[in-house]
Design a protein around this motif. Structure first.
Motif, mmCIF file in Angstrom:
data_model
loop_
_atom_site.group_PDB
_atom_site.id
_atom_site.type_symbol
_atom_site.label_atom_id
_atom_site.label_comp_id
_atom_site.label_asym_id
_atom_site.label_seq_id
_atom_site.Cartn_x
_atom_site.Cartn_y
_atom_site.Cartn_z
ATOM 1 N N LEU A 238 34.859 44.409 -6.973
ATOM 2 C CA LEU A 238 35.567 44.942 -8.131
ATOM 3 C C LEU A 238 37.069 44.712 -8.027
ATOM 4 O O LEU A 238 37.656 44.861 -6.952
ATOM 5 C CB LEU A 238 35.296 46.442 -8.258
ATOM 6 N N PRO A 239 37.717 44.383 -9.140
ATOM 7 C CA PRO A 239 39.178 44.269 -9.136
ATOM 8 C C PRO A 239 39.812 45.655 -9.095
ATOM 9 O O PRO A 239 39.149 46.658 -9.378
ATOM 10 C CB PRO A 239 39.480 43.554 -10.450
ATOM 11 N N PRO A 240 41.086 45.768 -8.771
ATOM 12 C CA PRO A 240 41.767 47.070 -8.734
ATOM 13 C C PRO A 240 41.757 47.771 -10.098
ATOM 14 O O PRO A 240 41.802 47.127 -11.147
ATOM 15 C CB PRO A 240 43.190 46.702 -8.308
ATOM 16 N N LEU A 241 41.704 49.103 -10.038
ATOM 17 C CA LEU A 241 41.633 49.938 -11.239
ATOM 18 C C LEU A 241 42.810 50.898 -11.304
ATOM 19 O O LEU A 241 43.141 51.560 -10.320
ATOM 20 C CB LEU A 241 40.330 50.748 -11.230
ATOM 21 N N LEU A 242 43.435 50.984 -12.471
ATOM 22 C CA LEU A 242 44.458 51.986 -12.759
ATOM 23 C C LEU A 242 43.854 53.008 -13.715
ATOM 24 O O LEU A 242 43.300 52.645 -14.753
ATOM 25 C CB LEU A 242 45.680 51.332 -13.406
ATOM 26 N N VAL A 243 43.944 54.282 -13.359
ATOM 27 C CA VAL A 243 43.435 55.362 -14.213
ATOM 28 C C VAL A 243 44.601 56.238 -14.641
ATOM 29 O O VAL A 243 45.358 56.742 -13.794
ATOM 30 C CB VAL A 243 42.385 56.228 -13.485
ATOM 31 N N ILE A 244 44.754 56.413 -15.954
ATOM 32 C CA ILE A 244 45.776 57.301 -16.519
ATOM 33 C C ILE A 244 45.057 58.318 -17.383
ATOM 34 O O ILE A 244 44.273 57.950 -18.269
ATOM 35 C CB ILE A 244 46.797 56.517 -17.370
ATOM 36 N N HIS A 245 45.309 59.606 -17.134
ATOM 37 C CA HIS A 245 44.607 60.632 -17.913
ATOM 38 C C HIS A 245 45.488 61.874 -18.061
ATOM 39 O O HIS A 245 46.156 62.284 -17.119
ATOM 40 C CB HIS A 245 43.300 61.023 -17.230
ATOM 41 N N GLY A 246 45.478 62.437 -19.260
ATOM 42 C CA GLY A 246 46.242 63.653 -19.520
ATOM 43 C C GLY A 246 45.492 64.881 -19.048
ATOM 44 O O GLY A 246 44.286 65.003 -19.260
ATOM 45 N N GLU A 247 46.202 65.814 -18.446
ATOM 46 C CA GLU A 247 45.572 67.018 -17.909
ATOM 47 C C GLU A 247 45.195 68.016 -19.000
ATOM 48 O O GLU A 247 44.419 68.935 -18.748
ATOM 49 C CB GLU A 247 46.512 67.687 -16.900
ATOM 50 N N ARG A 283 60.481 63.777 -18.975
ATOM 51 C CA ARG A 283 59.108 63.352 -19.270
ATOM 52 C C ARG A 283 58.125 64.174 -18.447
ATOM 53 O O ARG A 283 58.482 64.743 -17.415
ATOM 54 C CB ARG A 283 58.929 61.861 -18.983
ATOM 55 N N TYR A 284 56.874 64.206 -18.905
ATOM 56 C CA TYR A 284 55.858 64.961 -18.198
ATOM 57 C C TYR A 284 55.735 64.475 -16.740
ATOM 58 O O TYR A 284 55.851 63.285 -16.461
ATOM 59 C CB TYR A 284 54.486 64.799 -18.860
ATOM 60 N N ALA A 285 55.487 65.419 -15.879
ATOM 61 C CA ALA A 285 55.284 65.081 -14.471
ATOM 62 C C ALA A 285 53.904 64.447 -14.280
ATOM 63 O O ALA A 285 52.967 64.714 -15.042
ATOM 64 C CB ALA A 285 55.415 66.324 -13.603
ATOM 65 N N THR A 286 53.791 63.611 -13.245
ATOM 66 C CA THR A 286 52.534 62.917 -12.949
ATOM 67 C C THR A 286 52.152 63.104 -11.496
ATOM 68 O O THR A 286 52.987 62.951 -10.598
ATOM 69 C CB THR A 286 52.663 61.407 -13.235
ATOM 70 N N ARG A 287 50.889 63.435 -11.286
ATOM 71 C CA ARG A 287 50.361 63.503 -9.919
ATOM 72 C C ARG A 287 49.621 62.193 -9.646
ATOM 73 O O ARG A 287 48.681 61.838 -10.370
ATOM 74 C CB ARG A 287 49.429 64.705 -9.758
ATOM 75 N N GLN A 303 47.478 61.443 -12.998
ATOM 76 C CA GLN A 303 47.112 62.618 -13.782
ATOM 77 C C GLN A 303 48.397 63.211 -14.364
ATOM 78 O O GLN A 303 49.241 63.726 -13.630
ATOM 79 C CB GLN A 303 46.394 63.635 -12.899
ATOM 80 N N ILE A 304 48.523 63.132 -15.682
ATOM 81 C CA ILE A 304 49.781 63.483 -16.342
ATOM 82 C C ILE A 304 49.713 64.895 -16.914
ATOM 83 O O ILE A 304 48.874 65.189 -17.781
ATOM 84 C CB ILE A 304 50.101 62.473 -17.450
ATOM 85 N N GLU A 305 50.575 65.749 -16.422
ATOM 86 C CA GLU A 305 50.616 67.136 -16.876
ATOM 87 C C GLU A 305 51.091 67.218 -18.330
ATOM 88 O O GLU A 305 51.961 66.454 -18.744
ATOM 89 C CB GLU A 305 51.546 67.954 -15.972
ATOM 90 N N GLN A 306 50.475 68.101 -19.103
ATOM 91 C CA GLN A 306 50.815 68.395 -20.499
ATOM 92 C C GLN A 306 50.426 67.294 -21.477
ATOM 93 O O GLN A 306 50.613 67.454 -22.684
ATOM 94 C CB GLN A 306 52.324 68.678 -20.654
ATOM 95 N N LEU A 307 49.894 66.196 -21.011
ATOM 96 C CA LEU A 307 49.495 65.114 -21.912
ATOM 97 C C LEU A 307 48.091 65.358 -22.451
ATOM 98 O O LEU A 307 47.171 65.673 -21.691
ATOM 99 C CB LEU A 307 49.535 63.767 -21.183
ATOM 100 N N GLY A 308 47.926 65.204 -23.772
ATOM 101 C CA GLY A 308 46.625 65.333 -24.405
ATOM 102 C C GLY A 308 45.951 63.983 -24.536
ATOM 103 O O GLY A 308 46.137 63.095 -23.700
#
Length: 349
Positions: A238-247, A283-287, A303-308
């Motif tokens: 598998l190639p590398p994966l980037l995951v972005i998701h709002g908390e 901007r929203y903080a990210t973990r 994982q982005i705090e406050q993002l819907g």
């Protein structure tokens, strides 16, 4: 001449009043209809206008097992390829209720691609295939999802053949249903992509039909159902994966982001490193958690705090866009570009 009765005069008065009212109503209806038609014409015309970005907005169609699908290709202005020269290709899969142009505007990916001299492909779902314009990522039992993935792959091949895209430097990113389809596409054709980015998508393997899709979006299946996906993906390079998701995502539960990262990491033999917190200005903080294999990042979870349920860092007032989040477009390109650097650039003929 005989005089008309009072009832006749009253009837005539009512008739004239009714005629005047009918005429007024007809005129108002015509004005309203013309206004609606004008609004529709403007909306249709707007969809054909090139989105923001200095370059060409080329329309095309591709045929595959799922039928015919339209697409637009962004080509940076002044991009004249020498003989044998190829440019990287980024495939952008829109979410439900969007079209390619909408996704281009909310991500502003064309503006970045113009600077980086990269081609960007925007496939469009057919409303006959899904009335809400969603990619059918969950229709595995019926075979519809696999057919759509194959059709998208045919589209990529067409652009590679006709538009000078580099077959060895292709990546895909998506939002929501587009993110889930991106993961499916890469899991089916892993050798064809250098990287994949999921923004607010459902974890691979979490659903296999429309009946299970809603529960998967709510995060109810979690790793229990996704475990089967790990087994299917193991042994695949598998190639590398980037995951972005709002908390605070209320459409696709935030747990899907964590599950997506875990599934990909387990199948890739990658282990999580320490979590770190990033924030730029207001901007929203990210973990952020990176999963590495042999010292290389195989999965990066943001994982982005406050993002819907919205593209992080997109323009304000656009649907599925939140200007207060970190710039997901830059995150995606930075992640993809690092993988492209590992591919030798074809020598000019």
């Amino acid at each position: 001449m005989p005089r008309r009765s009072a009832s006749s005069r009253l009837a005539a008065t009512f008739t004239r009043a009714a005629q005047r009212n009918l005429k007024t109503f007809t005129q108002a209806t015509l004005r309203s209809s013309k206004k609606v038609v004008t609004q529709v014409q403007r909306a249709v015309a707007k969809q054909h206008e090139p989105p923001t970005g200095d370059g060409e907005w080329l329309a095309g169609t591709a045929i595959g097992p799922a039928g015919v699908r339209r697409y637009h290709l962004f080509k940076p202005a002044g991009l004249v390829l020498q003989r044998g020269e190829k440019r990287p290709l980024l495939v952008m899969l829109h979410g439900c209720g969007q079209q390619g142009r909408d996704f281009a505007e909310s991500t502003r990916m064309n503006r970045l691609a113009a600077r980086e001299r990269c081609l960007v492909l925007y496939p469009e779902q057919d409303r006959m295939a899904n009335v809400q314009g969603c990619w059918n990522w969950y229709e595995l039992r019926s075979g519809k999802a696999v057919a759509e993935a194959a059709t998208l792959m045919a589209m990529v091949d067409q652009v590679v053949m006709l538009q000078g895209a580099d077959r060895q430097r292709v990546a895909v990113a998506g939002l929501s249903a587009g993110a889930s389809m991106a993961a499916l596409l890469v899991s089916r054709y892993p050798s064809r992509f250098q990287a994949v980015a999921m923004h607010s998508g459902v974890a691979p393997g979490a659903a296999s039909s429309s009946a299970t899709a809603l529960g998967a979006m709510r995060g109810q299946q979690g790793m229990a159902n996704a475990a089967a996906a790990v087994g299917q993906l193991q042994g695949v390079n598998l190639p590398p994966l980037l995951v972005i998701h709002g908390e605070t995502d209320r459409v696709v539960a935030a747990s899907n982001g964590r599950t997506s990262a875990a599934v990909w990491a387990l199948a890739s033999g990658a282990a999580p490193g320490p979590e770190r917190v990033l924030q730029r200005g207001k901007r929203y903080a990210t973990r952020v958690t990176d999963y590495k294999r042999k010292g290389k990042v195989q999965v990066s979870l943001h994982q982005i705090e406050q993002l819907g349920h919205a593209w992080s860092g997109g323009p304000a007032k656009l649907a599925f866009s939140d200007a207060n989040g970190p710039d997901a477009t830059r995150l995606v390109w930075s992640f993809v570009a690092r993988q492209f650097k590992n591919v030798p650039v074809p020598a000019k003929a």
